[in-house]
Design a protein around this motif. Structure first.
Motif, short mmCIF file in Angstrom:
data_model
loop_
_atom_site.label_atom_id
_atom_site.label_comp_id
_atom_site.label_asym_id
_atom_site.label_seq_id
_atom_site.Cartn_x
_atom_site.Cartn_y
_atom_site.Cartn_z
N ALA A 22 0.83 -1.20 0.00
CA ALA A 22 0.00 0.00 0.00
C ALA A 22 0.86 1.25 0.00
N SER B 40 2.32 1.75 -3.33
CA SER B 40 1.31 2.21 -4.28
C SER B 40 0.99 3.69 -4.07
N ILE B 41 0.92 4.10 -2.78
CA ILE B 41 0.64 5.51 -2.49
C ILE B 41 1.77 6.38 -3.00
N SER C 93 -2.56 10.53 -4.59
CA SER C 93 -2.68 10.16 -3.17
C SER C 93 -2.89 11.41 -2.31
N HIS D 293 -6.22 -3.86 -1.18
CA HIS D 293 -6.66 -2.51 -1.56
C HIS D 293 -7.37 -1.80 -0.42
N GLU E 277 -4.78 -0.27 1.73
CA GLU E 277 -4.26 0.96 1.13
C GLU E 277 -5.23 2.13 1.40
#
Lengths: 407, 441
Positions: free
Chosen positions: B9, B12-13, B20, B358, B361
């Motif tokens: 997460a 990904s951020i 984000s 997800h 996240e």
């Protein structure tokens, strides 16, 4: 025309379409209602007091001497204050418009001994004959008081009639017209002794701007200061700073009589503003919500549009390969966005009106004009179309070769 | 497993810093405004009497003609001196507080100190028992003083400090207007917000700084600086006329130790009302009295202003828009990473694992948004404080302090909003058929 493929695209991505529409509908409904509320409160805050506010100072004093003589003390204050070069008029009064506290009474056009008497409420000003010129009150019909008409309550009650100046809205409510000079009214305190209206001030507000049915109704009797502890002076200054006025006035007041305390010394604007502090807080909060909402929505929409373009790179490349011009790609994106927002606007109007009904149940506001959601919606469409231009132009730069690369 | 998702997460951020940040900012704005408005609402509906050892009841007496208003739950907000004094003299059943607000010039025996204007409360001994201000030194007057007046006063710490700098206040003399009083007690500054025990002028003010016995009222001819309301025309020429009038200007509170005490008081009140009606004083054939709990009293007096309710609703709607906006962004972001997810699925990750990854996240984004929202709420509250406290003239306005419960509400709202925002995108991405994306690779 590209309308069919546009609709197809929107239909094929139902979640994105619905999200964008929901967002637009709610934004239009919220911003429209908040704008209407803001306009309503700004009108409240800017309401005309009927007086010349600039340079006016309101002084509150508390007297504690055992042998306090209100009439003597205040007459001496007025005399010595008006001798100062920067002070033109001073009036001893029980209240001024928008002072927030004061007295009020019930008045009638019939003698009050009858059982069927109906009453009109009005703020009761008890002030000397200097009040009109000190406040800058405009007596639109008739006249103000003479020095001889200023009396104590007991003296006034013994006269054949009691002179009074009233505000236009009070005249309108009691008599149905404004020019009522020479007419009479009554009050329970003096029974059948008529109040003779000698003048009407078209606008002459009460101390309470928010008291429905009372805010615009005022009646002014020419009264000598009583011996009660609290005393208020309205002071008209010219060409002098606030600090300088404060120094000069306090000095004079305390020189005349030390057995009192100055409780309040305020610019009129300062005092007036205090009556609207909740409105100021509301305006601050509502404006902040609007600014944040627009910020969130516009940045969010650009973000989504960028994703949209990236996700459809291949489709755009195919279109370009099949001969679509760069211009037609840009107009495709604009059309998609325009259709979506147009439908949202149509749906947003009833939603906005529903929200308005909800607000009207919670707070006293007039119903919102449909112009608000329409105006906000059109503005949103214009801004969004400008916002879509960047991702759309980026999309138009996708080379046709992309279409062939991955298949 | 969760720590791996946490790691994924964060990566990904970081991969999409702009998006984000945008999502965190949107959630922060929505949560921040909602928390601000909820906090103001909670402060307004706060009942300070809840922490008292006894439940105080505001007493209302419906003594005027039914046609003459009574917009506070069917009666006027205050009582006449005559009725209040009768209830005060009865005093057998439980605590009785009878009081009004007055203003004084307070003069120190030290002539170098200027006279100062103070707000005062003219009340009975039970005020201190019921509303529990904290004594620093000395004590309240005896029960005897409530029956036979004496010139004694309890003052607050701040007033004591300014009248007798560096000296013990108890035992000193204080001149209020023209009468000399003996200071017998000093309390901590006392200003509950909302000021439930007297809501006449403002629910938020600095409270009073001097307290004197109610029994002095007719002797020292103490004037009322709160509200005075009447329902008929009366000619008042003297203080005696004033206290014998039908003007309503006295607040009365009761508290009982037992139900039987309350019953006994009820019997007495009914008897009193009948007696006054027969004497022709109460024109209403249905004259009655009400005992309101502090909570009911705050409600009847409309302490929670309409503006506050509106703002809670509007900020909640704004939060909904912020959530919708976040859903759109998450959807875009997650679908863009579909090829990578396809690979993970093909390598054996289950739909549930993808979903969970997800949601983790999204929760991180929600947590950050909640924290930023709290910071924003305190900024907005300080803005509101600047607007309100100068106007209200209150030195420490509770209304614009962050309500303690917001430390729970803010993270709760933020997490719930972010998960609500993440559900649809996470579900969509975990349902993606992996083959479609593997093919493209």
């Amino acid at each position: 025309m590209q309308i069919i493929p546009t609709l197809n695209t929107l239909r094929r991505n139902p979640s994105t379409t619905i999200l964008l529409m929901l967002q637009a509908i709610l934004t239009i409904a919220i911003v429209a209602n908040l704008s209407a509320l803001i306009v309503d409160r700004i009108n409240d805050i800017n309401i005309d007091s009927g007086i010349n506010e600039e340079g006016l100072i309101v002084l509150d004093m508390y007297h504690f001497a055992e042998d306090f003589n209100g009439e003597m003390t205040l007459n001496r204050d007025i005399e010595s204050l008006t001798q100062l070069p920067s002070i033109s008029h001073v009036s001893a009064t029980n209240q001024v418009p928008f002072s927030g506290s004061g007295s009020s009474g019930a008045y009638s056009i019939q003698p009050t001994s009858s059982d069927e008497t109906t009453y009109v409420n009005a703020a009761t000003y008890r002030a000397d004959h200097y009040l009109a010129e000190t406040l800058g009150l405009n007596i639109s019909h008739g006249r103000s008081f003479t020095a001889e008409e200023v009396m104590t309550f007991d003296e006034a009650a013994e006269q054949a009639s009691i002179p009074a100046v009233i505000s236009g809205p009070l005249a309108e409510e009691a008599f149905g017209r404004i020019n009522v000079v020479g007419e009479v009214m009554y009050m329970p305190e003096t029974g059948d002794v008529p109040i003779e209206i000698i003048g009407v001030a078209e606008t002459f507000m009460s101390p309470w701007p928010k008291w429905r049915g009372m805010s615009e109704n005022s009646i002014w009797f020419a009264r000598k200061p009583s011996n009660s502890n609290f005393k208020t002076l309205a002071i008209r200054t010219e060409g002098i700073s606030y600090a300088e006025a404060q120094r000069l006035i306090s000095e004079t007041i305390y020189t005349n009589d030390r057995s009192r305390v100055i409780v309040g010394f305020e610019n009129y604007e300062q005092m007036r503003d205090r009556q609207f502090d909740i409105d100021h807080a509301l305006l601050f909060s509502l404006s902040l919500i609007i600014v944040l909402l627009i910020g969130v929505i516009s940045l969010g929409s650009v973000g989504m549009a960028v994703f949209n373009v990236e996700r459809r790179t291949k489709q755009i490349g195919t279109r370009r390969a099949l001969g679509a011009s760069k211009r037609s790609i840009v107009s495709l994106f604009c059309l998609e966005s325009g259709v979506l927002l147009g439908v949202s606007l149509v749906l947003a109007v009833p939603v906005a009106m529903l929200l308005n009904v909800q607000l009207m149940n919670m707070i006293s506001i007039d119903s919102m004009s449909v112009v608000y959601p329409l105006g906000v919606g059109l503005a949103l469409i214009v801004v969004s179309l400008i916002g879509i231009l960047y991702p759309a132009l980026k999309a138009s730069l996708v080379p046709p070769s992309v279409a062939t690369r991955t298949l | 497993m969760l720590s791996y998702y946490f790691d994924l997460a964060i990566r990904s951020i970081k991969r999409t810093p702009f998006i984000s940040a945008l999502m965190i900012a949107a959630l922060a704005a929505g949560v921040g405004m909602t928390v601000t408005m909820l906090s103001v609402y909670m402060q307004l509906s706060h009942d300070p009497a809840q922490s008292l050892s006894k439940q105080p009841y505001a007493l209302q007496l419906q003594s005027h003609p039914a046609s003459q208003g009574g917009s506070y739950g069917g009666a006027m907000r205050q009582l006449t001196y005559m009725d209040a004094n009768a209830i005060q003299r009865q005093r057998n059943d439980g605590a009785t507080v009878v009081m009004f607000k007055s203003s004084f010039a307070a003069i120190s025996p030290n002539t170098e100190i200027d006279p100062q204007f103070v707000e005062g409360r003219v009340t009975t001994r039970d005020f201190f028992e019921l509303f529990e201000p904290e004594f620093i030194s000395g004590n309240v007057w005896s029960e005897q003083v409530d029956l036979e007046a004496d010139f004694v006063a309890v003052i607050t710490e701040s007033l004591a400090r300014s009248l007798y700098p560096g000296q013990e206040a108890v035992g000193q003399s204080i001149t209020l207007n023209i009468s000399e009083y003996r200071v017998i007690g000093v309390i901590k500054d006392f200003a509950p917000q909302p000021k439930y025990y007297d809501l006449n002028n403002s629910a938020f003010d600095n409270g009073e700084s001097v307290f004197v016995p109610f029994s002095l009222t007719p002797i020292a001819e103490i004037s009322n600086s709160g509200n005075t309301n009447g329902w008929r025309a009366e000619v008042i020429n003297s203080y005696e006329d004033f206290i014998n009038s039908e003007y309503h200007w006295i607040q009365v509170w009761k508290a009982f130790d037992s139900p039987s005490q309350r019953e006994s008081f009820d019997r007495w009140m009914r008897g009193y009302i009948d007696e006054q009606r027969e004497a022709g004083r109460f024109p209403n054939p249905d004259a009655s009295y009400f005992l309101r709990t502090s909570e009911e009293w705050l409600e009847i007096n409309g302490v929670v202003v309409d503006e506050s309710r509106i703002l809670v609703m509007i900020s909640a709607l704004f939060l909904v828009v912020c959530i919708i906006n976040t859903i759109g962004l998450l959807l875009g972001k997650f679908l863009k990473s579909a090829p990578a997810i396809g690979t993970r699925r093909a390598l054996g990750a289950s739909q549930w694992q993808i979903f969970l990854q997800h949601i983790v996240e999204v929760s991180i984004i929600g947590f950050a948004g909640g924290l930023a929202g709290l910071v924003m709420a305190s900024l907005v509250l300080s803005g509101l404080d600047r607007i309100l406290s100068s106007g209200m003239g209150v030195s420490h306005l509770m209304l614009t302090q962050l309500h303690w419960s917001m430390w729970l509400w803010a993270p709760a709202i933020a997490i719930v909003s972010s998960v609500a925002a993440g559900l649809l995108p996470a579900w969509r991405i975990c349902r993606m058929p992996p083959s479609l994306y593997l093919k493209i690779q």
